[in-house]
Design an enzyme around this catalytic site. Structure first.
Site, PDB file in Angstrom:
ATOM      1  N   GLU A 111      40.710  35.638  39.531  1.00 55.99           N
ATOM      2  CA  GLU A 111      42.165  35.744  39.663  1.00 55.99           C
ATOM      3  C   GLU A 111      42.804  34.411  39.281  1.00 55.99           C
ATOM      4  O   GLU A 111      43.758  33.970  39.926  1.00 55.99           O
ATOM      5  CB  GLU A 111      42.575  36.127  41.090  1.00 55.99           C
ATOM      6  CG  GLU A 111      42.012  37.455  41.549  1.00 55.99           C
ATOM      7  CD  GLU A 111      42.689  37.967  42.817  1.00 55.99           C
ATOM      8  OE1 GLU A 111      43.378  38.992  42.732  1.00 55.99           O
ATOM      9  OE2 GLU A 111      42.544  37.333  43.882  1.00 55.99           O
TER      10      GLU A 111
ATOM     11  N   CYS B  19      49.587  41.532  48.524  1.00 56.15           N
ATOM     12  CA  CYS B  19      50.291  40.252  48.586  1.00 56.15           C
ATOM     13  C   CYS B  19      51.567  40.252  47.749  1.00 56.15           C
ATOM     14  O   CYS B  19      52.558  39.616  48.110  1.00 56.15           O
ATOM     15  CB  CYS B  19      49.372  39.123  48.131  1.00 56.15           C
ATOM     16  SG  CYS B  19      48.510  39.474  46.585  1.00 56.15           S
TER      17      CYS B  19
END
Lengths: 631, 631
Positions: free
Chosen positions: A303, A397
């Site tokens: 990520e 998130c």
């Protein structure tokens, strides 16, 4: 040194952002609450969960709830809403009850793994969750003036400060996911208690120290540190002390949250070595590892960051949260130095890679923001990479992150200093600033980002001497400036037009930033973009969706000499400027059964239309590309 | 119908292949034996391994040893070698002793998981290993005339035939990795025993039947079939009965081995529906899913096929074994129909994606054959994707596969039929053919692939009437043909020049195939190659290595009008034709700190050189690209 003009002194009434902020308030914030409720994130705080029951609490669930609470607090600060307030107060009451006698507050380690607190700082997000709760508590305090939530979080922070540190019996740990650092500085600013700043400094300074805390902690758990799933401590930016870091590496959101914390500590302490590290890391991100959309972190594997100039388009990860973190960091840099480099990057992210994260309707979200999308590349079992935005994610998130950013957008527009007012973003609005000990209202009129004509009116009670700083965007090739109708050149200081004078009520500044359609090229080391151009107009990066051109977007070619026109389409998403013209595309009619041959491709003309990147995927299109081949 | 002229009747003495075959014999075959020994693959056959000891036998180890044995047998058939023969005989003796009383022969299930035979045909390669052992046994029988090994494998095959089938008490299974099918047809041809053909037919016909054997087998193991790690039975080409398959899917080597088995059965039984399926699958592979180098299977995830036209260059998997399987399959198709489509693909693979798999020195190997390589993309922990060839692999299928192919190269050059002799490949050599009941020697002189001038001399004892078929490659835009010096057009039948006459001793055919440097384009749907060209000359695809151009290969641009020259370099790898000329490259000198800007790239001229793809990575270069941007 500057301070952001806070959201309760900024009033946005433009055509571009105001409807999005309203959608955020009316649709996004309520629906995120519902998703939190449905998924068990709120019930988890009741600490009733037992093994075998559904909705097992997850280690980072508090962060989602906290970001929602922060968004709600911002929203309440600018617009009262009894229902929203009641929901927020109920959550505060749940958190208050969930807090343990010693101040600890984390549902997962209270009900799922009791007795295992602080055994895996590397992976388990405890301090990260604490940081988000602190941010929410500060936002709540600033919105309401009430200390209820703030006190809960001060107790937790005091407990954390007792557990961690260099003293005897303390753990010399820090969080695998930075966030607590910036949150503690925020808590320090809200309370004036310097122990929170000291705590933030400790977390920043301890990071990457040898022997490595995460390794020792793994050994204590009975694990082999060499078998760390992420393979390298660069993933958590703890491969080296922060002052020795020269390249942005690892998980992108972690990295930028850490850099925010470093800036916050540096601003409060004046620590030059931290500022220098931030400067080097900024260059690493924005000069070597940035998508043209403001997206950051090309790889889904970590990520995050890979190697310089590695910016593949179709596999771009470019998590929405990373673009949001880019806004956070550049905003902090701007308060330290009013430099258009930072303002430009804040603008690039906001108008492109952040806004792409949420649908026009405000009810669906992108987690991953590729710069090219082909229907057949979407794997049905990939939870994050989709051709269409999703209502929710297991790791959720991004939705509350974008909600809290939009709910606090006002604070990113203006800064005030001792004798300065700076305008970073061109958003029709007015701001009540404090400068030279006086109240000055700055009114801004514009149709940005579609038009580059901006009028600033200074509404001072009487003559006030200060420097009005207007960001001249990096994309602007020229500018026209007039003060009270009189053309002026003005001084450019760090990319900001600096207009120093005694301002009288009604003084006007007219700034004209021509917005031609630009063909943007990437550095030749960016292999993915070589031979390609992206179209940009003003701060907005454009993309082509197959729905608009009727041919595969990958077969498009923009002839070097073809001209394009910006067209304002009133019906499209409530008013959007598109780019129209003629392009060519490679026809496959005569290829039939051949895969390779020695003849050049036959090109045919095709009507061309590009739409702003942030609105892509809001219609039925499945194919999209930002970078187009130029012939 | 044609038959390949076997390797003991073909004598290669050219400048291109002969040295590679000699290296294969002298270096590759002995070193693979050593690697098999070191890694425990040979000791495993002694069945002495006990839990806790090193070198735990692996389920597919026999296949590596078997391919080495097959290579050794081919080598012995064309050139006696006492040491090699001794090693081969020792292995046969080990296998003979390792065979169980009922005929079963597999070290893993004898010593590691006794009692678990045939419990996981989907994943465990038992029948695949059996297939390779059968191929080796047939090769040994053909090389030596001895039945020792063949008898062992007939016993094993008879046992397999008792276990599997549609009779009462039999398992209705088949192997997850096809290979046994083609091997059983080979065993049938060697022994004349039709039960082996029947068995091959059973395995082909049963594949993909419902209820799905692999699912039932998983349930019997106590597993949930829905949790199959590969997610789809397309991985093993058992998602549907073979006659219903229209697209090549799944693991590429498995697919092409299956298609070989289908062709073999179809040839023996005349089954039209199988031939039709092969035809559809051939189009799927070669018209939609083929790299220009003959590489097959773009994805490392399934080591295989994805969707049509998905041919990324830097992440290309293109396993060496898949290109080898492509040679096997097209060679089988050629014996069924003398069609240049098949000969062209056999040639493309052989001269490019197969030969790239082994170093010039013969001692290191590529498992994965990308069409673009950048040093920073090589991950140190990736065991297969490297910028340089490796000595060995944990999964070592490729090295012995290329060894057995090269050791039997002679059989791919010529075919003989009732009244035909076909020349598929232009390799200086002679072949003793049997046609029209007579012995005819065909002598071929050429400097292929560097020169397109080929002379065929027919050395018949006296006038023999037959049709000499010479493949006219798809890459040839024109040809000149003369028989005994007299120009002729000849008939083109399925892409082969058909010269029918009564041939006399000393008759010559001169074939000239001009070899200009071609700029090859890919179908416009191949996104990875759009706007790019590959250089090809004759059958050889070229690539650029950074060592030759001194600039990043990704910054190169070939101006549309620039001309290139083929240069024979005597010193390079013992004589190699390279491509020289001038290209341009995008300079980064003036970019310094910018990542995006609106100006076009500055291009500077740069001397250009391209080398044959099969020789890439033999020097110190780390960057390579086949597809180059054209301006």
């Amino acid at each position: 040194m500057f301070s952001a003009v806070p959201i309760d002194r900024v009033f946005i009434d433009d055509q571009f952002w105001a409807p999005r902020l309203e959608t955020n308030r009316r649709v996004t914030i309520p629906m995120i609450y519902e998703r939190c409720q449905e998924s068990g994130r709120i019930d988890a705080l009741r600490l009733h969960w037992k093994e075998g029951q559904p909705n097992k609490p997850h280690v980072f669930w508090e962060s989602d709830v906290a970001k929602w609470m922060e968004a709600a607090a911002y929203s309440l600060r600018t617009k009262p809403d009894a229902e929203l307030e009641a929901r927020l107060e109920e959550l505060i009451s749940l958190l208050t009850k969930a807090q343990q006698p010693d101040g600890y507050l984390n549902a997962y380690y209270t009900v799922v793994e009791p007795g295992r607190r602080w055994t895996n700082l590397r992976d388990k997000h405890e301090l990260y969750c604490a940081g988000h709760l602190i941010e929410a508590a500060v936002a709540h305090f600033e919105a309401t003036g009430q200390r209820s939530f703030l006190n809960v979080m001060c107790r937790y922070a005091d407990y954390v400060a007792a557990v961690f540190g260099r003293g005897t019996g303390q753990k010399r740990g820090y969080c695998g996911h930075p966030e607590i650092e910036l949150a503690l500085v925020r808590l320090f600013r809200a309370t004036g208690e310097s122990r929170y700043l000291k705590m933030a400094e400790y977390f920043i300074n301890e990071r990457g120290a040898k022997p490595h805390y995460f390794d020792e902690e793994a050994i204590a758990r009975g694990e082999d540190p060499a078998k760390y799933w992420a393979k390298t401590h660069a993933y958590t930016q703890s491969h080296a002390p922060v002052r020795e870091q020269n390249r942005a590496v690892g998980h992108a959101v972690r990295a930028l949250y850490l850099y925010c914390g470093m800036m916050d500590v540096a601003r409060e302490t004046g620590d030059k070595s931290l500022l220098e590290a931030c400067g080097r890391l900024w260059e690493s991100v924005y000069q070597k590892q940035l998508y043209v959309t403001g997206g950051i972190g090309p790889s889904r594997e970590n990520e995050g960051f890979t190697h310089d100039y590695d910016l593949p388009n179709d596999t771009a990860y470019a998590e929405t949260c990373a673009a949001i973190a880019s806004v956070f960091w550049n905003h902090r840099l701007l308060q330290w130095r009013c430099d258009s480099r930072f303002g430009d990057e804040m603008e690039r992210a906001l108008y492109n890679g952040v806004l792409s994260g949420v649908s026009m309707e405000g009810d669906t979200f992108f987690y991953v923001n590729p710069l090219e999308m082909h229907a057949e590349e979407v794997k049905p079992d990939d939870p994050y990479l989709k051709a269409h935005r999703m209502e929710w994610f297991g790791c959720a998130c991004c939705p509350p992150n974008i909600a809290r950013l939009l709910a606090s957008l006002g604070q990113y527009i203006y800064s005030e200093g001792e004798r300065d007012v700076a305008v970073h973003l061109y958003v029709q609005s007015h701001a009540d600033c404090r400068v030279a000990g006086r109240h000055v209202r700055i009114r801004q009129e514009s149709e940005y980002p579609w038009k580059g004509r901006i009028r600033i009116t200074v509404e001072a009670q009487s003559g006030v001497e200060f420097c009005l700083r207007l960001r001249i965007p990096g994309w602007a090739r020229s500018r026209d400036v007039a003060v009270n109708g009189k053309p002026t050149n003005g001084n450019l200081e760090n990319g900001y037009l600096a207009l120093r004078r005694k301002w009288e009520r009604g003084d006007t500044v007219d700034l004209i930033l021509p917005m031609p359609i630009e063909r943007v090229r990437a550095h030749p080391n960016v292999r993915a973009d070589f031979g390609r151009v992206a179209l940009q107009r003003g701060p907005v990066v454009y993309c082509v969706e197959s729905i608009d051109v009727g041919v595969p977007v990958s077969s498009l070619v923009l002839p070097r000499q073809s001209e394009f026109l910006a067209v304002y389409e009133k019906q499209l998403f409530g008013g959007t400027t598109t780019i129209r013209g003629e392009a060519a595309h490679a026809t496959d009619g005569d290829w039939e059964r051949e895969l390779y041959r020695a003849d050049a491709h036959a090109l045919a003309p095709v009507p061309f239309k590009a739409v702003p990147y942030p609105v892509w995927g809001n219609r039925s299109a499945t194919e999209m590309a930002v970078w187009l081949r130029e012939s």
